[in-house]
Design a protein around this motif. Structure first.
Motif, PDB file in Angstrom:
ATOM      1  N   SER A  10     105.327  68.341  85.693  1.00 17.85           N
ATOM      2  CA  SER A  10     104.421  68.935  84.713  1.00 17.85           C
ATOM      3  C   SER A  10     105.243  69.601  83.617  1.00 17.85           C
ATOM      4  CB  SER A  10     103.507  69.958  85.389  1.00 17.85           C
ATOM      5  OG  SER A  10     104.269  70.975  86.015  1.00 17.85           O
ATOM      6  N   THR A  43      99.604  63.006  92.565  1.00 21.78           N
ATOM      7  CA  THR A  43     100.482  64.142  92.811  1.00 21.78           C
ATOM      8  C   THR A  43     100.833  64.222  94.295  1.00 21.78           C
ATOM      9  OG1 THR A  43     100.927  66.435  92.190  1.00 21.78           O
ATOM     10  CG2 THR A  43      98.805  65.984  93.250  1.00 21.78           C
ATOM     11  N   HIS A 103     100.638  56.223  87.476  1.00 22.01           N
ATOM     12  CA  HIS A 103      99.985  56.058  86.180  1.00 22.01           C
ATOM     13  C   HIS A 103     100.753  55.041  85.330  1.00 22.01           C
ATOM     14  CE1 HIS A 103      97.100  59.259  86.801  1.00 22.01           C
ATOM     15  NE2 HIS A 103      98.066  60.107  87.106  1.00 22.01           N
ATOM     16  N   PRO A 128      95.454  63.726  95.564  1.00 17.21           N
ATOM     17  CA  PRO A 128      94.702  63.668  94.303  1.00 17.21           C
ATOM     18  C   PRO A 128      93.756  64.834  94.097  1.00 17.21           C
ATOM     19  CG  PRO A 128      93.878  62.054  95.887  1.00 17.21           C
ATOM     20  CD  PRO A 128      95.160  62.587  96.452  1.00 17.21           C
ATOM     21  N   ASP A 138      95.734  65.564  90.031  1.00 21.03           N
ATOM     22  CA  ASP A 138      96.294  64.313  89.513  1.00 21.03           C
ATOM     23  C   ASP A 138      96.167  63.265  90.606  1.00 21.03           C
ATOM     24  OD1 ASP A 138      98.248  63.066  87.262  1.00 21.03           O
ATOM     25  OD2 ASP A 138      98.864  62.379  89.251  1.00 21.03           O
ATOM     26  N   LYS A 139      95.808  62.062  90.217  1.00 21.78           N
ATOM     27  CA  LYS A 139      95.578  60.992  91.186  1.00 21.78           C
ATOM     28  C   LYS A 139      96.811  60.697  92.029  1.00 21.78           C
ATOM     29  CE  LYS A 139      93.878  56.213  91.442  1.00 21.78           C
ATOM     30  NZ  LYS A 139      93.405  55.050  90.644  1.00 21.78           N
ATOM     31  N   ILE A 190     101.916  67.147  80.398  1.00 17.71           N
ATOM     32  CA  ILE A 190     101.468  66.782  81.747  1.00 17.71           C
ATOM     33  C   ILE A 190     101.086  68.070  82.469  1.00 17.71           C
ATOM     34  CG2 ILE A 190     102.171  65.827  83.970  1.00 17.71           C
ATOM     35  CD1 ILE A 190     103.942  63.899  82.517  1.00 17.71           C
ATOM     36  N   LYS A 191      99.824  68.199  82.835  1.00 16.02           N
ATOM     37  CA  LYS A 191      99.337  69.438  83.436  1.00 16.02           C
ATOM     38  C   LYS A 191      99.749  69.570  84.900  1.00 16.02           C
ATOM     39  CE  LYS A 191      95.338  69.918  80.364  1.00 16.02           C
ATOM     40  NZ  LYS A 191      93.855  70.049  80.288  1.00 16.02           N
ATOM     41  N   THR A 247     103.267  64.514  88.433  1.00 19.59           N
ATOM     42  CA  THR A 247     102.769  63.234  88.906  1.00 19.59           C
ATOM     43  C   THR A 247     103.919  62.400  89.446  1.00 19.59           C
ATOM     44  OG1 THR A 247     101.356  61.348  88.306  1.00 19.59           O
ATOM     45  CG2 THR A 247     102.973  62.074  86.654  1.00 19.59           C
TER      46      THR A 247
END
Length: 256
Positions: free
Chosen positions: A229, A129, A63, A122, A126-127, A82-83, A86
């Motif tokens: 996260s 993770t 990101h 992803p 998250d794209k 951040i959930k 990443t």
């Protein structure tokens, strides 16, 4: 508690704490201890790669609002929650390698790390993770009693750390890292991953020598720098990242 092995988002984490006050490690349960087989280093071309060129994030994906380069340093930083953890991921995959670099946990008492032997996942929210059977070296981990732990575990909660470390017989002596680690400061790191064996040195001292008891689950994958996260701001720095594929020397070269 959930079946930890069935939750694919849980990487197999190798925790190397750099703030060592009050460090503990879980006792092994000999009854459930699993003997790790010895898998020799894989064969391949030995190549030295500058993972980070000191100028930009060429060769990496992640990101753009969380990862940047400042003054020759990779900076991971969040100001909003951040959930899902990443990662900044290498575009290239690796199996056997040596990584050397310098790392610093600047802000927050959460942990960060370098992940390998897993995959980009992803589908887990998250794209960028990381998931499956990976290994992560982590700067520090804070348990609810405010102590720093140093152990091997396969789930991100303190309760799971204690249960899994005991069940799998994988506790690691934290004394070596306690003597050499520096929290919120620069630390020199070396990770040597060969076959199913992982060795780690911090500031010129070996702190981990461990074999994966389930080598069939190891897979070639990207190297991932972690931004965990969290609900609070964090900042982590990485620099001088150099990787050697299929290392010529079967030893930690930074150990004094």
């Amino acid at each position: 508690m959930k079946n930890l092995r069935s939750v694919s988002t849980f990487s197999f984490l190798l925790v190397v704490a750099l703030l060592m006050a009050g460090m503990t490690s879980a006792p092994a349960d000999d009854k459930n201890k699993k003997e790790a087989p010895v898998v020799p280093p894989r064969k391949g071309e030995s190549e030295t790669i500058q993972l980070f060129n000191g100028k930009d994030l060429d060769g990496w994906v992640g990101h753009e609002n969380l990862w940047s380069v400042q003054d020759g340093v990779i900076v991971a930083k969040n100001t909003e929650p951040i959930k899902v953890s990443t990662y900044l991921l290498t575009k290239r995959n690796f199996s056997d390698f040596r990584i050397t670099g310098t790392v610093k946990l600047v802000q927050s008492e959460m942990h960060s790390g370098i992940a390998f032997w897993g995959r980009n996942a992803p589908e887990h929210g998250d794209k960028y993770t990381y998931a499956e059977h990976g290994v992560t070296w982590v700067h520090s981990y804070v348990t609810p009693d405010k102590k720093k732990t140093f152990c091997i575990y396969d789930a991100p909660s303190p309760e799971a750390i204690r249960q899994v470390a005991g069940r799998n017989g994988l506790p690691v002596d934290g004394a070596p890292a306690k003597k050499v680690g520096k929290q919120h400061d620069w630390n020199d790191l070396e990770i040597l991953a060969q076959g199913n064996r992982v060795r780690v040195a911090v500031n010129g001292t070996q702190v981990v020598d461990w074999r994966d008891p389930e080598p069939d689950r190891i897979k070639e994958g990207p190297i991932g720098l972690q931004l965990h996260s969290n609900t609070v701001p964090q900042e982590v720095h990485f620099k001088n990242l150099v990787l050697e594929t299929f290392p010529k020397e079967d030893k930690l070269t930074t150990v004094k």
